[in-house]
Design a protein around this motif. Structure first.
Motif, short mmCIF file in Angstrom:
data_model
loop_
_atom_site.label_atom_id
_atom_site.label_comp_id
_atom_site.label_asym_id
_atom_site.label_seq_id
_atom_site.Cartn_x
_atom_site.Cartn_y
_atom_site.Cartn_z
N GLY A 1 -1.07 -2.37 3.82
CA GLY A 1 -2.30 -3.53 3.26
C GLY A 1 -1.45 -4.82 2.03
N CYS A 2 -0.46 -4.98 2.41
CA CYS A 2 0.96 -6.36 2.70
C CYS A 2 0.72 -6.54 1.21
CB CYS A 2 0.55 -7.44 3.21
SG CYS A 2 1.01 -8.47 3.14
N ARG A 3 0.91 -5.34 0.20
CA ARG A 3 1.21 -5.24 -0.65
C ARG A 3 2.49 -5.63 -1.59
NH1 ARG A 3 -1.26 -0.55 -3.54
NH2 ARG A 3 -2.60 -0.80 -1.03
N VAL A 4 2.26 -6.20 -2.40
CA VAL A 4 3.99 -6.34 -3.29
C VAL A 4 4.53 -4.98 -3.17
CG1 VAL A 4 5.77 -7.26 -4.67
CG2 VAL A 4 3.67 -8.96 -3.99
N GLY A 13 4.66 3.07 -6.75
CA GLY A 13 2.96 4.05 -6.78
C GLY A 13 2.38 2.95 -5.90
N GLU A 14 2.22 4.16 -4.40
CA GLU A 14 2.22 3.70 -2.88
C GLU A 14 0.04 2.64 -3.50
OE1 GLU A 14 0.96 6.67 -0.29
OE2 GLU A 14 2.95 7.32 0.27
N ARG A 15 -0.60 3.15 -4.55
CA ARG A 15 -1.95 2.58 -4.94
C ARG A 15 -1.69 0.94 -5.55
NH1 ARG A 15 -4.25 5.40 -7.87
NH2 ARG A 15 -6.29 4.81 -7.05
N TYR A 16 -0.20 1.23 -5.94
CA TYR A 16 -0.03 -0.26 -7.13
C TYR A 16 0.75 -1.03 -6.59
CZ TYR A 16 -1.52 3.34 -9.50
OH TYR A 16 -2.55 4.97 -10.44
N GLY A 17 1.49 -1.37 -7.20
CA GLY A 17 2.51 -2.72 -7.67
C GLY A 17 1.22 -3.96 -7.51
N THR A 74 -11.41 -5.05 2.25
CA THR A 74 -10.14 -4.14 3.43
C THR A 74 -8.71 -4.26 3.25
OG1 THR A 74 -11.04 -5.56 4.85
CG2 THR A 74 -12.56 -3.52 3.90
N GLY A 75 -8.48 -5.34 3.02
CA GLY A 75 -7.43 -5.78 3.33
C GLY A 75 -5.99 -4.97 2.52
N ARG A 76 -6.31 -4.53 1.88
CA ARG A 76 -5.50 -3.61 1.17
C ARG A 76 -5.35 -2.10 1.92
NH1 ARG A 76 -8.63 0.12 -4.00
NH2 ARG A 76 -10.41 0.24 -3.09
N ASP A 77 -6.35 -1.75 2.67
CA ASP A 77 -6.15 -0.71 3.56
C ASP A 77 -5.39 -0.23 4.97
OD1 ASP A 77 -7.37 0.69 1.22
OD2 ASP A 77 -9.29 0.01 1.59
#
Length: 269
Positions: free
Chosen positions: A24-27, A41-45, A82-85
């Motif tokens: 999800g192109c997350r930090v 964690g995979e869902r956080y940042g 949807t970007g985070r997935d």
């Protein structure tokens, strides 16, 4: 800067940033002087919210006279886009900056492209996001959902809890369904899972006493504050309020893309 398909690492002074394009192109991490400030964690940042922010009522929205149904990933609503997935593509990287893109696709009913850039400095991080279409116009939103650690002390060395300071012009009254009712009320004391209006630009300061002060700023006028969890607090600048696809639609057109930016600036205490 070091990178792989899974992880892009940027550095400036004693600040280090890790981005996970495929998640999800997350930090995934932001460390300042070796201290992590984001929940791990995979869902956080910190993840991008796009092409909508927060909840869409019952997952339904309209584009003119065309009705759409989104998957209910937070029943009875659709939440956070949807970007985070999605796995994003790496467009460019350098020592302290990087850019990523992904193409809008199902379950979002319209085509387009989303771009996200990161610019890391010794005392700040600037994130920019854009949504563009080459064909059909559609309503959209964009923003960020960072999970800042409530306590920077770490295991075995707890510090004081973070303090949240901001001045809002109004608070969106929240109904039992967690959606704004449409009424604007004077800001209430926390705990919050609430959207606030800041028409003179978003500015929220997080202070970890004796350690760090970090300000989240944006020229957007909406921010969601969430501090109902023990481990972390969220400060979410976004281009519109929750359910904004229905209540405050902002059309993305071939000549008018949606653009939003936020800067996190910090100083040691």
């Amino acid at each position: 800067m070091s990178s792989s398909e899974e992880s892009i690492r940027l550095a400036a002074g004693d600040a280090e940033l890790t981005v996970h394009p495929r998640n999800g192109c997350r930090v995934a991490s932001l460390t300042i002087g070796g201290t992590e400030v984001l929940r791990q964690g995979e869902r956080y940042g910190s993840f991008p919210m796009v092409p909508w922010c927060g909840r869409v009522a019952n997952g339904r929205f309209r584009n003119g006279d065309v009705a759409h149904q989104l998957p209910l990933n937070s029943p009875p609503h659709a939440i956070h886009g949807t970007g985070r997935d999605t796995a994003w593509r790496t467009a460019r990287t350098a020592k302290s900056e990087a850019a990523f893109t992904y193409d809008l696709a199902e379950p979002w009913p319209y085509t387009g492209r989303v771009t996200q850039t990161f610019e890391l400095a010794e005392d700040s991080l600037t994130l920019t996001m854009g949504v563009e279409t080459y064909e059909t116009s559609f309503p959209a939103q964009a923003g960020w959902h960072p999970w800042f650690l409530r306590d920077l002390g770490g295991e075995g060395a707890p510090g004081e809890d973070v303090r949240i300071d901001f001045t809002a012009a109004w608070q969106e009254e929240r109904g039992e369904d967690h959606l704004p009712t449409g009424r604007r009320i004077p800001p209430l004391p926390g705990p919050w899972d609430d959207c606030f209006g800041m028409p003179d630009d978003v500015s929220v300061t997080l202070t970890w006493p004796g350690q760090l002060e970090l300000t989240v700023a944006s020229r957007a006028e909406w921010v969601v504050i969430y501090d109902e969890q023990e481990a972390a607090v969220c400060v979410e600048p976004q281009s519109g309020p929750p359910n904004g696809l229905n209540t405050h639609p902002r059309l993305v057109t071939p000549i008018d893309p949606l653009e939003i930016a936020t800067t996190w600036s910090w100083r040691r205490l």
